[in-house]
Design a protein around this motif. Structure first.
Motif, PDB file in Angstrom:
ATOM      1  N   GLN A  97      41.738  35.453  41.804  1.00 24.07           N
ATOM      2  CA  GLN A  97      42.257  34.085  41.914  1.00 24.07           C
ATOM      3  C   GLN A  97      43.270  33.919  40.788  1.00 24.07           C
ATOM      4  O   GLN A  97      44.390  34.370  40.920  1.00 24.07           O
ATOM      5  CB  GLN A  97      41.116  33.078  41.907  1.00 24.07           C
ATOM      6  CG  GLN A  97      40.435  33.085  43.275  1.00 24.07           C
ATOM      7  CD  GLN A  97      39.341  32.065  43.438  1.00 24.07           C
ATOM      8  OE1 GLN A  97      38.317  32.380  44.005  1.00 24.07           O
ATOM      9  NE2 GLN A  97      39.525  30.847  42.958  1.00 24.07           N
ATOM     10  N   CYS A  98      42.891  33.346  39.638  1.00 27.19           N
ATOM     11  CA  CYS A  98      43.885  33.277  38.555  1.00 27.19           C
ATOM     12  C   CYS A  98      44.182  34.665  38.015  1.00 27.19           C
ATOM     13  O   CYS A  98      45.257  34.923  37.501  1.00 27.19           O
ATOM     14  CB  CYS A  98      43.413  32.367  37.431  1.00 27.19           C
ATOM     15  SG  CYS A  98      42.229  33.116  36.297  1.00 27.19           S
ATOM     16  N   GLY A  99      43.210  35.567  38.112  1.00 21.31           N
ATOM     17  CA  GLY A  99      43.426  36.949  37.717  1.00 21.31           C
ATOM     18  C   GLY A  99      43.122  37.283  36.268  1.00 21.31           C
ATOM     19  O   GLY A  99      43.148  38.447  35.886  1.00 21.31           O
ATOM     20  N   CYS A 101      40.509  37.436  34.376  1.00 20.17           N
ATOM     21  CA  CYS A 101      39.374  38.322  34.077  1.00 20.17           C
ATOM     22  C   CYS A 101      39.499  39.678  34.751  1.00 20.17           C
ATOM     23  O   CYS A 101      38.690  40.569  34.510  1.00 20.17           O
ATOM     24  CB  CYS A 101      38.069  37.684  34.544  1.00 20.17           C
ATOM     25  SG  CYS A 101      37.936  37.680  36.358  1.00 20.17           S
ATOM     26  N   GLN A 102      40.498  39.813  35.656  1.00 18.83           N
ATOM     27  CA  GLN A 102      40.431  40.929  36.616  1.00 18.83           C
ATOM     28  C   GLN A 102      40.719  42.296  36.008  1.00 18.83           C
ATOM     29  O   GLN A 102      40.182  43.301  36.483  1.00 18.83           O
ATOM     30  CB  GLN A 102      41.344  40.664  37.818  1.00 18.83           C
ATOM     31  CG  GLN A 102      40.958  39.421  38.625  1.00 18.83           C
ATOM     32  CD  GLN A 102      39.599  39.523  39.328  1.00 18.83           C
ATOM     33  OE1 GLN A 102      39.090  40.628  39.544  1.00 18.83           O
ATOM     34  NE2 GLN A 102      39.022  38.376  39.666  1.00 18.83           N
ATOM     35  N   CYS A 133      33.749  35.619  35.303  1.00 15.96           N
ATOM     36  CA  CYS A 133      34.926  35.155  36.022  1.00 15.96           C
ATOM     37  C   CYS A 133      34.843  33.641  36.167  1.00 15.96           C
ATOM     38  O   CYS A 133      33.995  33.136  36.885  1.00 15.96           O
ATOM     39  CB  CYS A 133      35.013  35.797  37.409  1.00 15.96           C
ATOM     40  SG  CYS A 133      36.362  35.129  38.401  1.00 15.96           S
ATOM     41  N   ARG A 134      35.744  32.952  35.497  1.00 15.26           N
ATOM     42  CA  ARG A 134      35.716  31.487  35.588  1.00 15.26           C
ATOM     43  C   ARG A 134      35.968  31.021  37.019  1.00 15.26           C
ATOM     44  O   ARG A 134      35.460  30.005  37.459  1.00 15.26           O
ATOM     45  CB  ARG A 134      36.774  30.886  34.666  1.00 15.26           C
ATOM     46  CG  ARG A 134      36.754  29.385  34.639  1.00 15.26           C
ATOM     47  CD  ARG A 134      38.148  28.801  34.502  1.00 15.26           C
ATOM     48  NE  ARG A 134      38.972  29.163  35.630  1.00 15.26           N
ATOM     49  CZ  ARG A 134      40.175  28.678  35.869  1.00 15.26           C
ATOM     50  NH1 ARG A 134      40.712  27.852  35.033  1.00 15.26           N
ATOM     51  NH2 ARG A 134      40.884  29.056  36.917  1.00 15.26           N
ATOM     52  N   CYS A 135      36.804  31.764  37.766  1.00 15.84           N
ATOM     53  CA  CYS A 135      37.121  31.358  39.132  1.00 15.84           C
ATOM     54  C   CYS A 135      35.982  31.646  40.099  1.00 15.84           C
ATOM     55  O   CYS A 135      36.012  31.203  41.234  1.00 15.84           O
ATOM     56  CB  CYS A 135      38.390  32.055  39.609  1.00 15.84           C
ATOM     57  SG  CYS A 135      39.850  31.615  38.651  1.00 15.84           S
ATOM     58  N   THR A 137      34.854  34.773  41.373  1.00 21.68           N
ATOM     59  CA  THR A 137      35.218  35.731  42.426  1.00 21.68           C
ATOM     60  C   THR A 137      34.129  36.793  42.655  1.00 21.68           C
ATOM     61  O   THR A 137      34.400  37.835  43.256  1.00 21.68           O
ATOM     62  CB  THR A 137      36.541  36.457  42.062  1.00 21.68           C
ATOM     63  OG1 THR A 137      36.354  37.180  40.829  1.00 21.68           O
ATOM     64  CG2 THR A 137      37.682  35.468  41.860  1.00 21.68           C
TER      65      THR A 137
HETATM   66  S1  FES Z   1      39.968  35.371  38.668  1.00 21.42           S
HETATM   67 FE1  FES Z   1      40.151  33.643  37.368  1.00 21.42          FE
HETATM   68  S2  FES Z   1      38.716  34.152  35.816  1.00 21.42           S
HETATM   69 FE2  FES Z   1      38.334  35.647  37.256  1.00 21.42          FE
END
Ligand code: FES
Ligand code: FES
Lengths: 151, 270
Positions: A97-99, A101-102, A133-135, A137
């Motif tokens: 998502q935001c990426g 943590c990826q 992962c804050r988002c 995923t």
């Molecule tokens: S993709 Fe946003 S924190 Fe993991």
């Protein structure tokens, strides 16, 4: 300050830094390799995960003086063309998502599959549980690891 | 059928200009007011609504760049907002490049994410921006082909006039569309005809993310830039007793160390 000669992504890099400098900041600040992310700085989130001799480590909590001759691999060097099976699976399943943590997720997943090419659900959960992962995923991360394992 | 009024003449809602290397650029007020025709009468448009601007660029080769002004924080607006523009522009999503609009306080005053509002607030305007671009390309083609604009159809970035068996990619008419009058009314697609909205499209930044390319504020460096960092207490409710500023300042690269409280009332007491 002290001179260190580091093996990073297949090439040798010289840095002149305080021996206590965490590897994360050597990468990001001194070598301008910003693919590895800072999240917490206290080994609690996994964002800064890189490989040391193929094993996943938290670069925010490893002083550069401990690296020595060991080969460091970062997200930039996981594959030459972004086509490591984990990277391919990540795109196929559309994990990020935001990426933020990826990079850490991918490096940790790649290390897991190095050691255990066919992990069970429980093994995936255990190995990945420290990568936050804050988002949220997580379900796609698990699916992508299975996709990579089967490829 | 949903007909939008573009408010040309009253507001500079849409502007067109030529691109340096040829091609069409449409800039539009991102959050500018526009509502379906029926509601038009009752609507008073405050100037304050002209807050964000976005851009569509069409290159000669038919590649379309859609600027995304809102910040991407994992809600995928960098993918979904341009999808809405692309839908009404009627282009092949594979031919779309998305660019993050830079912070520009002269054009943009509300480049933020919050309240789950990006799509809700942007919906009509994003659709209209795409539909206006499509219409202008149709008019450019109608002029050259000397046929009524109403007989021109589009599909996936291609203009067609079936009676005369002519067709051309958007890129071929992008330059010709520059300088045309912006139409006063725009017809939007029927929802049943959507081919992009409502479908799964992958995160446009996916390839950059999985290879660790710079995308985030922390990855940005400028000459003379300093980092500020807050050391939070490890648990809620804790208070700072003391801090050894001298020891921290003695570390390499540290410019300053100071303590503060986040509650102004408490700060005042001190
Ligand atoms: S993709 Fe946003 S924190 Fe993991
Ligand atoms: S930054 Fe290293 S674990 Fe969070």
């Amino acid at each position: 300050m002290a001179l260190f000669s580091l093996k990073i992504n297949g090439s040798t890099q010289e840095v002149d830094v305080d021996p206590s400098t965490p590897l994360l900041w050597v990468l990001r600040d001194h070598l301008d390799m910003v693919g590895t992310k800072f999240g917490c700085g206290i080994a609690a989130c996994g964002a800064c995960t890189v490989h040391l001799e193929g094993n996943a480590i938290r670069s925010c909590s490893v002083p550069v003086s401990m690296v020595g001759e060991q080969a460091v691999t970062t997200i930039e060097g996981l594959s030459e063309k972004g086509d490591h099976p984990v990277q391919k699976a990540w795109l196929e399943i559309d994990v990020p998502q935001c990426g933020y943590c990826q990079a850490g997720q991918i490096m940790n997943a790649a290390a897991l599959l190095n050691q255990n090419p066919n992990p069970t659900d429980a093994q995936i959960e255990a190995a990945m549980s420290g990568n936050i992962c804050r988002c949220g995923t997580y379900t796609r991360i698990k699916e992508a690891i299975k996709t990579a394992a089967n490829s | 059928m949903t007909v939008f009024k573009t408010k040309v003449g009253r507001r500079s809602f849409l502007k067109t200009s030529a691109l340096a290397g040829g091609g069409l650029m449409i800039s539009f007020s991102w959050l500018a007011s526009c509502k379906p025709g029926e509601e038009e009468q009752a609507l008073q448009m405050p100037d304050e609504w002209f807050e964000l601007n976005g851009f569509i660029k069409i290159g000669e080769n038919g590649v379309v760049t859609i600027m995304s002004p809102n910040p991407e924080i994992g809600q995928n607006v960098k993918t979904s907002m341009p999808m809405i523009v692309a839908e009404e522009l009627d282009v092949d999503w594979d031919n779309v490049v998305v660019e993050q609009a830079p912070l520009n306080t002269e054009i943009f005053t509300r480049q933020l994410a919050g309240g789950s509002q990006s799509i809700r607030q942007g919906w009509n305007n994003l659709r209209m921006a795409g539909a206006t671009g499509r219409r202008m390309l149709m008019e450019a083609a109608a002029k050259v082909w000397q046929v009524p604009v109403g007989e021109i159809t589009t599909k996936k970035g291609v203009l067609y006039h079936s009676a005369s068996e002519q067709s051309a990619g958007y890129g071929e008419f992008a330059s010709a569309a520059v300088g045309l009058e912006v139409p006063e009314e725009i017809t939007l697609k029927e929802i049943k005809d959507f081919t992009i909205i409502g479908t799964d499209r992958r995160n446009v930044d996916g390839p950059k993310i999985v290879t660790g390319q710079p995308l985030y504020g922390l990855d940005y460096k400028a000459e003379g830039m300093l980092y500020a960092m807050v050391a939070q207490p490890p648990a809620f409710g804790m208070k700072l007793k003391s801090v050894d500023v001298a020891a921290a300042k003695a570390m390499p690269g540290i410019r300053d160390v100071f303590s503060f409280t986040s509650y102004p009332a408490e700060q005042a007491k001190q």
